[in-house]
Motif scaffolding. Structure first.
Motif, PDB file in Angstrom:
ATOM      1  N   ALA A 580       1.092  -1.072   0.058  1.00  0.00           N
ATOM      2  CA  ALA A 580      -0.072  -0.072   0.147  1.00  0.00           C
ATOM      3  C   ALA A 580       0.795   1.404  -0.070  1.00  0.00           C
ATOM      4  O   ALA A 580       1.822   1.214   0.684  1.00  0.00           O
ATOM      5  CB  ALA A 580      -1.099   0.015   1.035  1.00  0.00           C
ATOM      6  N   PHE A 582       0.483   5.636   0.220  1.00  0.00           N
ATOM      7  CA  PHE A 582      -0.477   6.986   0.209  1.00  0.00           C
ATOM      8  C   PHE A 582       0.571   8.091   0.076  1.00  0.00           C
ATOM      9  O   PHE A 582       1.642   8.251   0.542  1.00  0.00           O
ATOM     10  CB  PHE A 582      -1.131   6.976   1.363  1.00  0.00           C
ATOM     11  CG  PHE A 582      -1.687   5.425   1.807  1.00  0.00           C
ATOM     12  CD1 PHE A 582      -2.839   5.200   1.492  1.00  0.00           C
ATOM     13  CD2 PHE A 582      -0.726   4.585   2.698  1.00  0.00           C
ATOM     14  CE1 PHE A 582      -3.488   3.833   1.727  1.00  0.00           C
ATOM     15  CE2 PHE A 582      -1.342   3.408   3.139  1.00  0.00           C
ATOM     16  CZ  PHE A 582      -2.712   2.955   2.796  1.00  0.00           C
ATOM     17  N   ALA A 591      -4.277   6.626  -3.107  1.00  0.00           N
ATOM     18  CA  ALA A 591      -3.942   5.509  -2.263  1.00  0.00           C
ATOM     19  C   ALA A 591      -4.073   4.357  -3.188  1.00  0.00           C
ATOM     20  O   ALA A 591      -4.546   4.398  -4.406  1.00  0.00           O
ATOM     21  CB  ALA A 591      -5.180   5.161  -1.297  1.00  0.00           C
ATOM     22  N   GLN A 608     -11.720  -0.909  -1.178  1.00  0.00           N
ATOM     23  CA  GLN A 608     -12.316   0.074  -0.552  1.00  0.00           C
ATOM     24  C   GLN A 608     -11.343   1.283   0.135  1.00  0.00           C
ATOM     25  O   GLN A 608     -10.443   0.578   0.634  1.00  0.00           O
ATOM     26  CB  GLN A 608     -13.347  -0.187   0.479  1.00  0.00           C
ATOM     27  CG  GLN A 608     -14.434  -1.156  -0.196  1.00  0.00           C
ATOM     28  CD  GLN A 608     -14.993  -2.106   0.724  1.00  0.00           C
ATOM     29  OE1 GLN A 608     -15.311  -1.741   2.020  1.00  0.00           O
ATOM     30  NE2 GLN A 608     -15.115  -3.328   0.456  1.00  0.00           N
ATOM     31  N   CYS A 609     -11.658   2.293  -0.001  1.00  0.00           N
ATOM     32  CA  CYS A 609     -10.844   3.466   0.589  1.00  0.00           C
ATOM     33  C   CYS A 609     -11.439   4.191   1.518  1.00  0.00           C
ATOM     34  O   CYS A 609     -12.432   4.609   1.532  1.00  0.00           O
ATOM     35  CB  CYS A 609     -10.053   4.158  -0.377  1.00  0.00           C
ATOM     36  SG  CYS A 609      -9.102   5.514   0.033  1.00  0.00           S
ATOM     37  N   VAL A 669      -5.241   7.043   6.075  1.00  0.00           N
ATOM     38  CA  VAL A 669      -5.964   6.539   4.885  1.00  0.00           C
ATOM     39  C   VAL A 669      -5.817   4.973   5.030  1.00  0.00           C
ATOM     40  O   VAL A 669      -4.782   4.206   5.114  1.00  0.00           O
ATOM     41  CB  VAL A 669      -5.084   6.990   3.608  1.00  0.00           C
ATOM     42  CG1 VAL A 669      -5.923   6.549   2.191  1.00  0.00           C
ATOM     43  CG2 VAL A 669      -4.749   8.424   3.667  1.00  0.00           C
ATOM     44  N   TYR A 670      -6.906   4.191   4.769  1.00  0.00           N
ATOM     45  CA  TYR A 670      -6.973   2.875   4.880  1.00  0.00           C
ATOM     46  C   TYR A 670      -7.547   2.345   3.355  1.00  0.00           C
ATOM     47  O   TYR A 670      -8.310   3.159   2.699  1.00  0.00           O
ATOM     48  CB  TYR A 670      -8.146   2.545   5.902  1.00  0.00           C
ATOM     49  CG  TYR A 670      -8.127   3.207   7.001  1.00  0.00           C
ATOM     50  CD1 TYR A 670      -7.435   2.182   8.107  1.00  0.00           C
ATOM     51  CD2 TYR A 670      -8.573   4.193   7.682  1.00  0.00           C
ATOM     52  CE1 TYR A 670      -7.254   2.521   9.665  1.00  0.00           C
ATOM     53  CE2 TYR A 670      -8.393   4.929   8.852  1.00  0.00           C
ATOM     54  CZ  TYR A 670      -7.674   4.027   9.960  1.00  0.00           C
ATOM     55  OH  TYR A 670      -7.934   4.675  10.959  1.00  0.00           O
ATOM     56  N   ILE A 671      -6.993   1.355   2.978  1.00  0.00           N
ATOM     57  CA  ILE A 671      -7.340   0.459   1.748  1.00  0.00           C
ATOM     58  C   ILE A 671      -7.230  -0.854   1.988  1.00  0.00           C
ATOM     59  O   ILE A 671      -6.485  -1.539   2.547  1.00  0.00           O
ATOM     60  CB  ILE A 671      -6.300   0.995   0.691  1.00  0.00           C
ATOM     61  CG1 ILE A 671      -6.904   0.678  -0.812  1.00  0.00           C
ATOM     62  CG2 ILE A 671      -4.956   0.411   0.805  1.00  0.00           C
ATOM     63  CD1 ILE A 671      -6.453   1.463  -2.045  1.00  0.00           C
TER      64      ILE A 671
END
Length: 694
Positions: A580, A582, A591, A608-609, A669-671
């Motif tokens: 990942a 960012f 992302a 999904q982000c 930030v999440y992915i």
């Protein structure tokens, strides 16, 4: 040609020249629906093929001035018009579970074509109301609980419909989230909740150029939305620069001539009671300025000219439920049906799982959703039982409705696998019109799920009694929104949410059960362990408060673990995310993640982000969805998926300054593959103090 907002606005002078020639009566006629409900009801009583909106509902029209009539067709799971020829797509909630913008745009094209085949030029099926509580009876008509997701899917449908030169109408603006009280309830909330939770998805569809907006029945802060100066004039037309026209929801959408006209209502639908002669008199008596009428007439004429004067797309009845459109309906069902649990049960093997017991009354029902204004009439419907027979013709199917639990257990002991088909139909949830109401021409009863968000007691008893008898057991859930599972889920080996899957739904259910199709849907809502984890709603009330948090954001904020997280869904293959990255770039957060199919078959994953706000100086969600992409991967294949989040998607609404503001801080930030932290990779990006245009 593509009817863009810029093109529509380029016709302002031409439309104004037409309006300038019109008498007051002619201008008001453009604002007036033409349906005679008493005649329609009498015709319906005489002719079984006649139903609500079986032909397009007309309004306005001045052919002598080159202005076509507006011809309304309802939705959103297909075109309501016709008497058994329309493609019935899965309900919007299932299509939301696909997270597939391209597919939704393709469905929009198909719907636009079928609208034209019926002679319509406006499709009122872009329903994007946000279910504050999943018990809302009409939540099957919308895409899920998440505002960002609602806006993206509504935008995709709008673009597909309008690329066929059909006007799209987005509804029901705004704060329409209950049925039983929909004509009387006044919704109240604070300004941040209004602007950050309940209005952004509407703005996204407005920015995409939707032609029309339907106002809702309910009141907002004590004022009927169909008359609401703040929502219709100040926000929609002035702040958002909406250039199209507003129509009322039918019959009960307005109840005062002067308040509606001054409040921003452009068109009374579907008949005329408060506009027409009453509006003409109100203007002549000085209660409504003629400039209000001029503005409404200009909006209507300009919009209709844009979609009709250079229309190069014509379709005949041969497009109705044609092979291409039915294939789209099937594809949507395949992509949206969501596998929630699988303890080495699915897929069934056609060679070894020969004797299949199917239990539950819904297995043999043509169950495509609500029977209210969204009801579509297709040429056929594939039931779950028919689908199983079609997909695995060599299997021995034994069907039993399940009333006698002892008999059901005996059958289950002798079967290779047991499939339960349980859930809801139009009597359990849907548009609510009381049976004794004068204008109940839709035949709808439905309403909100006021007693429980779980299954019927007899279905729970069936699952609990028979499930343990055969470990090769599958529960297929039918319904328009979240269904509680805690009291029976441990007795069943596999659980599949099929929603209301449309005319080819039985085929898709069977294809997934037998492994011909790899499931890939993701839940567009959270499933809690207990109903009390959700916002509480009084379904029969004149007043309802909406809090800032609902759904998965409420559970996360309160530290409550869900039974099934938002965005979750299983596959028959496995996926791994890695590498990942960012960064801040071009006034956006970008992302990236590498996704690898590590299983033994091809499949689709939905990346999904989410953006986290733990450093915010104001109260904000733990994290919220701000991007998604669907990706197909062959066995062993890897792809890099990139998601861009514009800074405007990071802003919060400051009620003191009355505007959205961007915080300069570190964002998490999440992915990954669902909203659960275990399914996400995370990183930090920092917005310093630069000047960003949001």
């Amino acid at each position: 040609m593509k009817v863009t907002r810029e093109y529509r606005l380029s016709l302002t002078d031409k439309a104004q020249a037409i309006v300038d020639k019109l008498s007051l009566e002619e201008k008001v006629s453009l604002m007036s629906g033409k349906v005679d409900i008493e005649s329609l009801m009498a015709e319906e009583a005489r002719n079984p093929n006649v139903h609500y909106n079986y032909i397009p509902f007309g309004a306005g029209g001045l052919p002598q001035f080159g202005v076509d009539e507006m011809l309304f067709c309802d939705g959103p799971r297909g075109v309501v018009s016709g008497t058994g020829q329309s493609t019935c797509f899965p309900v919007s909630m299932l299509r939301g579970a696909t997270f597939d913008r391209e597919l939704e745009t393709a469905i929009g094209h198909a719907i636009g074509q079928e609208t034209k085949a019926y002679g319509g030029n406006l499709y009122a099926g872009v329903c994007i109301n946000l279910p504050y509580n999943p018990g809302w009876g009409r939540s099957q008509e919308t895409y899920g609980e998440e505002s960002y997701h609602l806006g993206e899917m509504g935008k995709a449908l709008t673009e597909g419909v309008q690329e066929e030169n059909v006007m799209a109408c987005v509804k029901h603006y705004a704060f329409n989230q209950m049925e039983i009280s929909r004509f009387k309830v006044s919704v109240d909330t604070d300004k941040r909740t209004e602007r950050e939770v309940f209005l952004p998805h509407f703005k996204k569809v407005i920015d995409a150029g939707v032609a029309s907006v339907m106002s809702s029945y309910n009141l907002y802060e004590g004022e009927k939305v169909g008359h609401h100066n703040y929502l219709l004039n100040e926000v929609l037309k002035e702040e958002w620069n909406f250039d199209g026209f507003v129509m009322s929801d039918f019959f009960f959408g307005i109840n005062d001539t002067v308040a509606a006209a001054n409040g921003g209502q452009d068109m009374e639908m579907c008949g005329t009671e408060f506009f027409g002669p009453r509006l003409v008199n109100a203007v002549r008596e000085g209660q409504v300025s003629e400039s209000k009428i001029d503005d409404a007439a200009l909006r209507i004429v300009r919009t209709i000219l844009a979609f009709t004067q250079n229309d190069d797309k014509a379709y005949g009845t041969d497009v109705l439920a044609n092979q291409e459109h039915v294939a789209l309906a099937l594809q949507a069902a395949r992509e949206g049906i969501t596998l929630i649990k699988n303890q080495n049960v699915l897929p069934l093997d056609k060679k070894t799982d020969k004797k299949i017991l199917v239990l539950g009354k819904l297995a043999e029902k043509e169950n495509i959703g609500d029977h209210g204004s969204s009801r579509v009439y297709p040429p056929y419907v594939v039931t779950p039982l028919q689908g199983l027979s079609k997909v695995s013709p060599e299997s021995e199917l034994i069907y039993y409705s399940g009333e006698d639990l002892a008999h059901a257990k005996e059958l289950a002991e002798k079967a290779d696998a047991v499939i339960f088909v349980v859930g809801y139909n139009y009597d359990d949830e849907g548009e609510y019109i009381t049976e004794d109401q004068e204008n109940n021409y839709t035949g709808a009863v439905g309403g909100d799920r006021t007693k429980s968000l779980g299954l019927h007691e007899d279905e729970v008893a069936l699952l609990k009694a028979v499930g343990p008898v055969n470990t090769n057991s599958i529960a297929v859930l039918i319904g328009g929104n979240m269904i509680m599972m805690e009291d029976w889920k441990d007795t069943i080996g596999a659980i599949m949410m099929a929603y209301y899957p449309g005319m080819e739904g039985g085929t898709a259910i069977a294809e997934i059960i037998f492994g011909d199709v790899n499931p890939s849907g993701k839940l567009p809502y959270v499933v809690p362990f207990q109903e009390s984890d959700l916002p509480q709603v009084n379904w029969d009330t004149e007043s309802q408060w909406y809090d800032y948090y609902h759904g998965y954001t409420k559970l996360e904020k309160e530290g409550t673990v869900p039974s099934v997280p938002y965005g979750f869904g299983l596959s028959y293959t496995t996926f791994e995310t890695s590498a990942a990255r960012f960064e801040v770039k071009n006034q956006s957060i970008e992302a990236q993640v590498t996704v690898t199919n590590t299983g033994d078959r091809s499949g689709d994953e939905i990346i999904q982000c989410y953006i986290g706000f733990e450093n915010s100086s104001v109260d904000r969600p733990v994290k919220i969805l701000r991007g998604f992409e669907r990706v197909n991967l062959a066995q062993g294949e890897s792809k890099t998926v990139a998601i861009t989040v514009p800074f405007e998607e990071l802003t919060w609404f400051n009620p003191d300054t009355d505007q959205f503001e961007l915080e300069y801080m570190e964002y998490t930030v999440y992915i990954g593959t669902s909203s659960a932290n275990d399914d996400l990779l995370a990183g930090i990006v920092s917005l310093q103090g630069e000047s960003y245009d949001v």
